[in-house]
Scaffold this motif. Structure first.
Motif, PDB file in Angstrom:
ATOM      1  N   HIS A   1      -2.778  -7.434  -4.365  1.00  0.00           N
ATOM      2  CA  HIS A   1      -1.676  -8.219  -4.525  1.00  0.00           C
ATOM      3  C   HIS A   1      -0.338  -7.655  -3.871  1.00  0.00           C
ATOM      4  CE1 HIS A   1      -4.715 -10.014  -7.215  1.00  0.00           C
ATOM      5  NE2 HIS A   1      -3.853 -11.183  -6.991  1.00  0.00           N
ATOM      6  N   CYS A   2       0.219  -8.729  -3.220  1.00  0.00           N
ATOM      7  CA  CYS A   2       1.713  -7.970  -2.707  1.00  0.00           C
ATOM      8  C   CYS A   2       2.868  -8.949  -2.598  1.00  0.00           C
ATOM      9  CB  CYS A   2       1.627  -7.368  -1.440  1.00  0.00           C
ATOM     10  SG  CYS A   2       1.589  -8.427  -0.141  1.00  0.00           S
ATOM     11  N   GLN A   3       3.971  -8.862  -2.795  1.00  0.00           N
ATOM     12  CA  GLN A   3       5.113  -9.490  -2.614  1.00  0.00           C
ATOM     13  C   GLN A   3       6.292  -8.555  -1.903  1.00  0.00           C
ATOM     14  OE1 GLN A   3       6.547 -10.662  -6.366  1.00  0.00           O
ATOM     15  NE2 GLN A   3       5.024 -12.071  -6.985  1.00  0.00           N
TER      16      GLN A   3
ATOM     17  N   SER B   1       9.343 -13.244  -2.856  1.00  0.00           N
ATOM     18  CA  SER B   1       8.497 -13.940  -1.839  1.00  0.00           C
ATOM     19  C   SER B   1       7.338 -14.598  -2.794  1.00  0.00           C
ATOM     20  CB  SER B   1       7.851 -13.116  -0.864  1.00  0.00           C
ATOM     21  OG  SER B   1       6.965 -12.024  -1.438  1.00  0.00           O
ATOM     22  N   PRO B   2       6.417 -15.188  -2.074  1.00  0.00           N
ATOM     23  CA  PRO B   2       5.252 -15.893  -2.580  1.00  0.00           C
ATOM     24  C   PRO B   2       4.428 -14.361  -2.760  1.00  0.00           C
ATOM     25  CG  PRO B   2       5.925 -17.403  -1.260  1.00  0.00           C
ATOM     26  CD  PRO B   2       6.804 -16.192  -0.951  1.00  0.00           C
ATOM     27  N   THR B   3       3.376 -14.464  -3.653  1.00  0.00           N
ATOM     28  CA  THR B   3       2.145 -13.506  -3.696  1.00  0.00           C
ATOM     29  C   THR B   3       1.377 -13.652  -2.567  1.00  0.00           C
ATOM     30  OG1 THR B   3       2.715 -13.349  -6.054  1.00  0.00           O
ATOM     31  CG2 THR B   3       0.693 -12.222  -5.125  1.00  0.00           C
ATOM     32  N   GLY B   4       1.161 -12.382  -1.758  1.00  0.00           N
ATOM     33  CA  GLY B   4       0.046 -12.718  -0.895  1.00  0.00           C
ATOM     34  C   GLY B   4      -1.192 -11.595  -1.377  1.00  0.00           C
ATOM     35  N   LEU B   5      -2.319 -11.986  -0.687  1.00  0.00           N
ATOM     36  CA  LEU B   5      -3.585 -11.169  -0.954  1.00  0.00           C
ATOM     37  C   LEU B   5      -3.838 -10.415   0.234  1.00  0.00           C
ATOM     38  CD1 LEU B   5      -5.776 -13.637  -2.890  1.00  0.00           C
ATOM     39  CD2 LEU B   5      -4.210 -12.071  -3.680  1.00  0.00           C
ATOM     40  N   ILE B   6      -4.101  -9.107   0.241  1.00  0.00           N
ATOM     41  CA  ILE B   6      -4.129  -8.124   1.493  1.00  0.00           C
ATOM     42  C   ILE B   6      -5.401  -7.475   1.472  1.00  0.00           C
ATOM     43  CG2 ILE B   6      -3.086  -6.196   2.598  1.00  0.00           C
ATOM     44  CD1 ILE B   6      -1.508  -8.912   2.587  1.00  0.00           C
ATOM     45  N   SER B   7      -6.106  -7.612   2.282  1.00  0.00           N
ATOM     46  CA  SER B   7      -7.444  -6.628   2.354  1.00  0.00           C
ATOM     47  C   SER B   7      -7.889  -6.461   3.894  1.00  0.00           C
ATOM     48  CB  SER B   7      -8.441  -7.578   1.812  1.00  0.00           C
ATOM     49  OG  SER B   7      -9.748  -6.653   1.701  1.00  0.00           O
ATOM     50  N   GLY B   8      -8.894  -5.740   4.117  1.00  0.00           N
ATOM     51  CA  GLY B   8      -9.449  -5.639   5.507  1.00  0.00           C
ATOM     52  C   GLY B   8      -8.563  -4.655   6.299  1.00  0.00           C
ATOM     53  N   PHE B   9      -8.200  -3.739   5.686  1.00  0.00           N
ATOM     54  CA  PHE B   9      -7.404  -2.549   6.400  1.00  0.00           C
ATOM     55  C   PHE B   9      -8.045  -1.351   6.169  1.00  0.00           C
ATOM     56  CE2 PHE B   9      -5.372  -3.368   2.560  1.00  0.00           C
ATOM     57  CZ  PHE B   9      -5.223  -2.184   1.599  1.00  0.00           C
ATOM     58  N   SER B  10      -7.645  -0.375   7.156  1.00  0.00           N
ATOM     59  CA  SER B  10      -8.581   0.992   7.081  1.00  0.00           C
ATOM     60  C   SER B  10      -7.842   2.319   7.222  1.00  0.00           C
ATOM     61  CB  SER B  10      -9.510   1.128   8.183  1.00  0.00           C
ATOM     62  OG  SER B  10      -9.039   1.081   9.553  1.00  0.00           O
ATOM     63  N   ASN B  11      -6.234   1.786   7.023  1.00  0.00           N
ATOM     64  CA  ASN B  11      -5.453   3.010   7.243  1.00  0.00           C
ATOM     65  C   ASN B  11      -3.998   2.416   6.686  1.00  0.00           C
ATOM     66  OD1 ASN B  11      -3.973   2.180   9.810  1.00  0.00           O
ATOM     67  ND2 ASN B  11      -5.763   3.202  10.658  1.00  0.00           N
TER      68      ASN B  11
ATOM     69  N   PHE C   1      -0.094  -3.350  -7.881  1.00  0.00           N
ATOM     70  CA  PHE C   1       0.542  -4.403  -7.111  1.00  0.00           C
ATOM     71  C   PHE C   1       1.618  -3.746  -6.195  1.00  0.00           C
ATOM     72  CE2 PHE C   1       3.115  -8.157  -6.270  1.00  0.00           C
ATOM     73  CZ  PHE C   1       2.516  -9.205  -6.903  1.00  0.00           C
ATOM     74  N   ILE C   2       1.592  -4.303  -4.986  1.00  0.00           N
ATOM     75  CA  ILE C   2       2.305  -3.529  -3.855  1.00  0.00           C
ATOM     76  C   ILE C   2       3.536  -4.448  -3.857  1.00  0.00           C
ATOM     77  CG2 ILE C   2       2.400  -3.126  -1.290  1.00  0.00           C
ATOM     78  CD1 ILE C   2      -0.623  -2.974  -1.381  1.00  0.00           C
ATOM     79  N   PHE C   3       4.839  -3.666  -3.615  1.00  0.00           N
ATOM     80  CA  PHE C   3       5.991  -4.383  -3.212  1.00  0.00           C
ATOM     81  C   PHE C   3       6.491  -3.813  -1.858  1.00  0.00           C
ATOM     82  CE2 PHE C   3       5.785  -5.182  -7.823  1.00  0.00           C
ATOM     83  CZ  PHE C   3       6.314  -6.617  -7.821  1.00  0.00           C
ATOM     84  N   VAL C   4       6.772  -4.706  -0.975  1.00  0.00           N
ATOM     85  CA  VAL C   4       7.306  -4.431   0.373  1.00  0.00           C
ATOM     86  C   VAL C   4       8.793  -4.456   0.568  1.00  0.00           C
ATOM     87  CG1 VAL C   4       6.832  -5.028   2.756  1.00  0.00           C
ATOM     88  CG2 VAL C   4       5.037  -5.430   1.108  1.00  0.00           C
ATOM     89  N   HIS C   5       9.393  -3.198   1.007  1.00  0.00           N
ATOM     90  CA  HIS C   5      10.701  -3.199   1.326  1.00  0.00           C
ATOM     91  C   HIS C   5      11.002  -3.174   2.829  1.00  0.00           C
ATOM     92  CE1 HIS C   5      11.626  -1.930  -2.900  1.00  0.00           C
ATOM     93  NE2 HIS C   5      10.205  -1.613  -2.804  1.00  0.00           N
ATOM     94  N   ARG C   6      11.612  -4.154   3.370  1.00  0.00           N
ATOM     95  CA  ARG C   6      11.895  -4.371   4.932  1.00  0.00           C
ATOM     96  C   ARG C   6      13.174  -3.433   5.102  1.00  0.00           C
ATOM     97  NH1 ARG C   6      11.423 -10.616   6.242  1.00  0.00           N
ATOM     98  NH2 ARG C   6      11.559  -9.800   8.176  1.00  0.00           N
TER      99      ARG C   6
ATOM    100  N   ALA D   1       6.217 -10.430 -12.538  1.00  0.00           N
ATOM    101  CA  ALA D   1       5.663  -8.952 -13.006  1.00  0.00           C
ATOM    102  C   ALA D   1       4.215  -8.763 -12.245  1.00  0.00           C
ATOM    103  CB  ALA D   1       5.405  -8.952 -14.371  1.00  0.00           C
ATOM    104  N   ARG D   2       3.550  -7.651 -12.325  1.00  0.00           N
ATOM    105  CA  ARG D   2       2.202  -7.606 -11.876  1.00  0.00           C
ATOM    106  C   ARG D   2       1.336  -8.215 -12.715  1.00  0.00           C
ATOM    107  NH1 ARG D   2       0.157  -1.650 -13.331  1.00  0.00           N
ATOM    108  NH2 ARG D   2      -1.813  -2.701 -12.700  1.00  0.00           N
ATOM    109  N   GLY D   3       0.168  -8.328 -12.361  1.00  0.00           N
ATOM    110  CA  GLY D   3      -1.036  -9.441 -12.686  1.00  0.00           C
ATOM    111  C   GLY D   3      -0.733  -9.897 -14.235  1.00  0.00           C
ATOM    112  N   ASN D   4      -0.820 -10.867 -14.396  1.00  0.00           N
ATOM    113  CA  ASN D   4      -0.453 -11.467 -15.781  1.00  0.00           C
ATOM    114  C   ASN D   4      -1.977 -12.117 -16.081  1.00  0.00           C
ATOM    115  OD1 ASN D   4      -0.010 -12.872 -18.017  1.00  0.00           O
ATOM    116  ND2 ASN D   4       2.040 -13.430 -17.410  1.00  0.00           N
TER     117      ASN D   4
END
Length: 322
Positions: A48-50, A55-65, A109-114, A211-214
């Protein structure tokens, strides 16, 4: 051999897992629809990330690095991957102790800083040390992790924890590891005036952050107990580990503290490699020989520093620290 001679590593890798289960989230993992699940599917590693500024919560998968992780996040939120400065785990705050780097828990839970405002600052090096501790995200960006109170940098209000050090004078630092950047700053002669170009993360309100997963909302770990950790290894492989043994963790934390004190860096991966070289060793001489026979030899650790390392390792083993 000089202390800071290690070459930058290639991207550390995650597990090769491209399977994504069906879900009902508004935002998918950068694709139009989730990939089908077969009976032979590997465990679904879905994070899970925001965006840290909301932002809304996104689901991230399918990455290798790490680079592919950033690309997936960028596709999820429809902006260029180059705009991602760094990610923190389980906090939207600019807390560099929570920087996503060498490992990630499967329940994190991943938080993304731009990227935010760039700034160029002229600095006069009136003392031997600038007062910076530097870290990096394993994706080519080095950051200010800590500023020592009363130091040269502490007196400059425009420089803050979390700023990316992009250039020193006209020399680009993108792609450099944190210990390389630390050496460059250390090697600037006392009495010199130089220019540092920084990029700060976006700082904004956090009204949309959850907050992270509730558990009350049905947000649960997608794999295991949540205590497993996905560790990014230097050789390009990845490994799921159970929660680290307490003695090992105390030892790694103590080694990391020494790295910060002696070298101005914080590197859990490097600290773990040092701890592993001490396995089965009963004296400092055998430990030093193991260091010299490994990739760690490139760091050119002094004899005094190796003795200090051996001291904290034996203290951790015996329970004298922790």
């Amino acid at each position: 051999m000089p202390l800071f001679t290690r070459k930058p590593k290639k991207d550390d890798h995650l597990l090769d897992n491209n399977n994504v289960g069906e879900h009902k989230s508004k935002i998918y993992n950068g694709t139009k629809s989730p990939a089908p699940v077969t009976e032979d599917s590997k465990p679904k590693l879905i994070f899970h990330c925001q965006l840290a500024h909301g932002s809304p919560t996104g689901l991230i998968s399918g990455f290798s690095n790490v680079r592919e992780l950033y690309q997936k996040i960028a596709e999820c939120y429809e902006f260029p991957a180059e705009e991602i400065l760094f990610c923190t785990l389980n906090t939207h705050k600019i807390d560099m102790t929570k920087l996503l780097g060498g490992q990630i828990g499967l329940d994190d839970f991943i938080f993304v800083h731009r990227k935010g405002q760039p700034k160029e600052i002229e600095i006069s090096k009136t003392e031997d040390a600038l007062g910076l501790t530097i870290t990096d995200n394993g994706n080519g960006y080095a950051f200010i992790k800590r500023i020592r109170e009363g130091s040269i940098i502490d007196s400059i209000d425009y420089i803050q924890v979390g700023d990316h050090i992009e250039k020193i004078n006209e020399e680009s630092l993108i792609g450099r590891r944190h210990f390389e950047v630390a050496k460059l700053l250390k090697d600037i002669p006392k009495g010199t005036t130089f220019t540092m170009r920084l990029v700060e993360p976006i700082r904004a309100g956090f009204s949309n952050i959850e907050a992270r997963g509730n558990p009350k909302k049905g947000k649960k770990s997608s794999y295991g107990s949540g205590k497993e950790t996905l560790r990014f290894k230097a050789d390009g492989n990845a490994q799921i580990q159970n929660e680290p043994d307490s003695v090992m963790q105390v030892g790694i934390d103590s080694i990391n503290q020494l790295l910060e004190n002696f070298m101005g860096i914080n590197d859990t991966e490097l600290a773990t490699q040092i701890w592993e070289q001490a396995e089965g060793k009963t004296n400092s001489m055998d430990f030093a020989e193991a260091i010299d026979a490994s990739d760690l030899e490139e760091f050119g650790f002094t004899d005094d520093f190796i003795i200090e390392l051996w001291g904290v390792i034996t203290d951790a083993r015996s329970g004298r620290i922790g």
